[in-house]
Design an enzyme around this catalytic site. Structure first.
Site, PDB file in Angstrom:
ATOM      1  N   CYS A   3     111.029  22.260  71.029  1.00  0.00           N
ATOM      2  CA  CYS A   3     112.480  22.076  71.006  1.00  0.00           C
ATOM      3  C   CYS A   3     112.756  20.643  71.436  1.00  0.00           C
ATOM      4  CB  CYS A   3     113.160  23.054  71.959  1.00  0.00           C
ATOM      5  SG  CYS A   3     114.921  22.679  72.139  1.00  0.00           S
ATOM      6  N   CYS A  11     118.237  19.658  77.675  1.00  0.00           N
ATOM      7  CA  CYS A  11     118.575  21.060  77.956  1.00  0.00           C
ATOM      8  C   CYS A  11     117.383  21.719  78.635  1.00  0.00           C
ATOM      9  CB  CYS A  11     118.910  21.802  76.662  1.00  0.00           C
ATOM     10  SG  CYS A  11     119.261  23.562  76.919  1.00  0.00           S
ATOM     11  N   CYS A  14     115.965  27.089  78.446  1.00  0.00           N
ATOM     12  CA  CYS A  14     114.802  27.935  78.145  1.00  0.00           C
ATOM     13  C   CYS A  14     113.700  27.568  79.130  1.00  0.00           C
ATOM     14  CB  CYS A  14     114.346  27.712  76.710  1.00  0.00           C
ATOM     15  SG  CYS A  14     115.507  28.369  75.513  1.00  0.00           S
ATOM     16  N   CYS A 340     119.500  44.967  82.135  1.00  0.00           N
ATOM     17  CA  CYS A 340     119.130  43.567  81.865  1.00  0.00           C
ATOM     18  C   CYS A 340     118.732  42.863  83.159  1.00  0.00           C
ATOM     19  CB  CYS A 340     120.273  42.837  81.168  1.00  0.00           C
ATOM     20  SG  CYS A 340     121.792  42.834  82.128  1.00  0.00           S
TER      21      CYS A 340
END
Ligand SMILES: C[S@@+](CC[C@H](N)C(=O)[O-])C[C@H]1O[C@@H](n2cnc3c(N)ncnc32)[C@H](O)[C@@H]1O
Length: 381
Positions: A3, A11, A14, A340
């Site tokens: 990425c 960023c 992730c 979750c």
């Protein structure tokens, strides 16, 4: 996964992107299994459900920053400045193709991006959802209604660029707080719902209703829950925290009363619509399906008798002690807990000593992060 945004330090969302995907999955499975092991020794784990490693996020929550003429669509950095992520590999082609048009729309409609450091501007977020059939829902989150007329005026242009744009709305979030959206929503299109067809069930998503982030993995989750419900063959079923009704509608069967409970009136309206459409189509499994707008805890503890099987799918904070202990002491013989957040799942299970976890499965809704969805079927001892 490669990425460019991660590699260039723009960023860091992730957090485990450098770990090969099969190892990510194995680590998540091991972590949740280790958390549940003391509560459920010998629990059987079904094979983890993997996601596509890219293009799996069907819901984009993009922060808009920059300027009217050069907006960014993505995230804010530590200084509160925008980082444009419109080519983020997590988004499928249907969303990626929409982002440039949404950026141009900011300029065309003169929507001043909200500046967090300066507390100035109007447009805070653009929220986009992609349905399995390619339809789109776009929501602009604004500080006030100042720009509403300009959005209305230029919407036909956007609909020409994005022919699959089915639902468009404006949400107002006036506070200077890290809250994604506010309470007030104005729908600008004739259609108010996006149809998310999952395993052949049309779930009607309204702008303010929750929907799982990864539609393919959500479909596997609903199929697994259906299998566990079929195995239990309960006389009655509840779906607590039901959203637009995914578990309830998958678990319905002729002669089985099913009740879904959810605080969002919009989500309940959507769930009722699916039931009514299916009833009108002659689906007898829907005859005893109902949905209630209420707090799941308050509603459950008021009932004289529990359903024979109960699905719970709470937000990250989990069920809490009151509902967990109530489930433990209830007459339900099967509880399916889809979570979750493995930490609150383990905490809640500790409050249910009368229920034994029989089988569990990891559903990887959120690759490249440490988050995962785990579902467990528990049975009364
Ligand atoms: C993780 S989502 C699950 C939704 C649904 N089961 C699905 O599969 O899409 C949690 C849902 O709980 C709802 N919710 C939050 N607090 C609640 C409460 N106290 N009582 C009932 N529902 C609640 C939210 O609006 C949201 O729809």
């Amino acid at each position: 996964m490669f990425c460019e945004y991660y590699d260039s330090g723009r960023c860091g969302s992730c957090t485990i992107i450098e770990t090969p995907y099969p190892q990510q999955l194995a680590h998540k499975q091991a972590r949740v299994a280790a958390l549940l092991e003391p509560l459920a020794p010998g629990l059987t784990w079904l094979p983890s459900v993997a996601s596509r490693p890219t293009e799996f996020r069907t819901k984009a929550k993009m922060v808009v920053a920059g300027t009217i003429d050069a907006p960014t669509i993505g995230i804010l950095d530590a200084q509160g400045e925008g980082q444009d992520l419109r080519e983020c590999p997590l988004y499928p082609a249907g969303l990626a193709a929409a982002f440039p048009h949404l950026a141009t729309f900011v300029t065309l409609a003169r929507l001043e991006p909200y500046s967090v450091p300066h507390r100035r501007g109007e447009l805070k977020h653009v929220l986009v959802t992609l349905a399995p059939n390619g339809d789109l829902m776009v929501r602009w989150v604004l500080r006030s209604t100042e720009a509403l007329a300009r959005i209305r005026k230029h919407l036909p242009w956007l609909m020409e660029q994005l022919p699959r744009l089915t639902v468009a709305s404006v949400n107002v979030q006036a506070e200077h707080k890290a809250i994604l959206e506010g309470d007030t929503e104005t729908v600008l299109t004739d259609r108010e719902t996006l149809t998310m067809t999952v395993n052949g069930v049309d779930l009607h998503l309204r702008p303010q209703s929750f929907f799982q982030t990864n539609t393919d993995v959500a479909a596997s989750l609903y199929r697994q829950a259906s299998t566990w419900i079929d195995e239990a063959a309960p006389a009655s079923l509840w779906d607590l925290y039901c959203g637009v009704g995914g578990f309830a509608l998958h678990g319905a069967a002729p002669g089985r009363p099913v009740t879904g409970v959810e605080t969002s009136a919009q989500a309940v309206a959507s769930a009722r619509r699916t039931r009514d459409d299916r009833l009108a189509g002659g689906d007898s499994a829907m005859e005893q399906v109902s949905f209630v707008t209420d707090d799941a805890v308050a509603w459950a503890v008021r009932q004289a008798d529990a359903a024979q099987a109960i699905v719970v799918n709470p937000p990250r904070r989990g069920l809490g002690e009151e509902l967990s202990r109530w489930l433990d002491g209830s007459g339900a013989s099967t509880v399916i807990y889809s979570s979750c957040n493995p930490d609150t799942l383990a905490r809640d299970m500790a409050w249910m000593p009368s229920l034994t976890a029989r089988e569990a499965r990891l559903f990887d809704m959120f690759p490249h992060t440490t988050h995962g969805e785990a579902a467990v079927v528990l049975q009364r001892r």
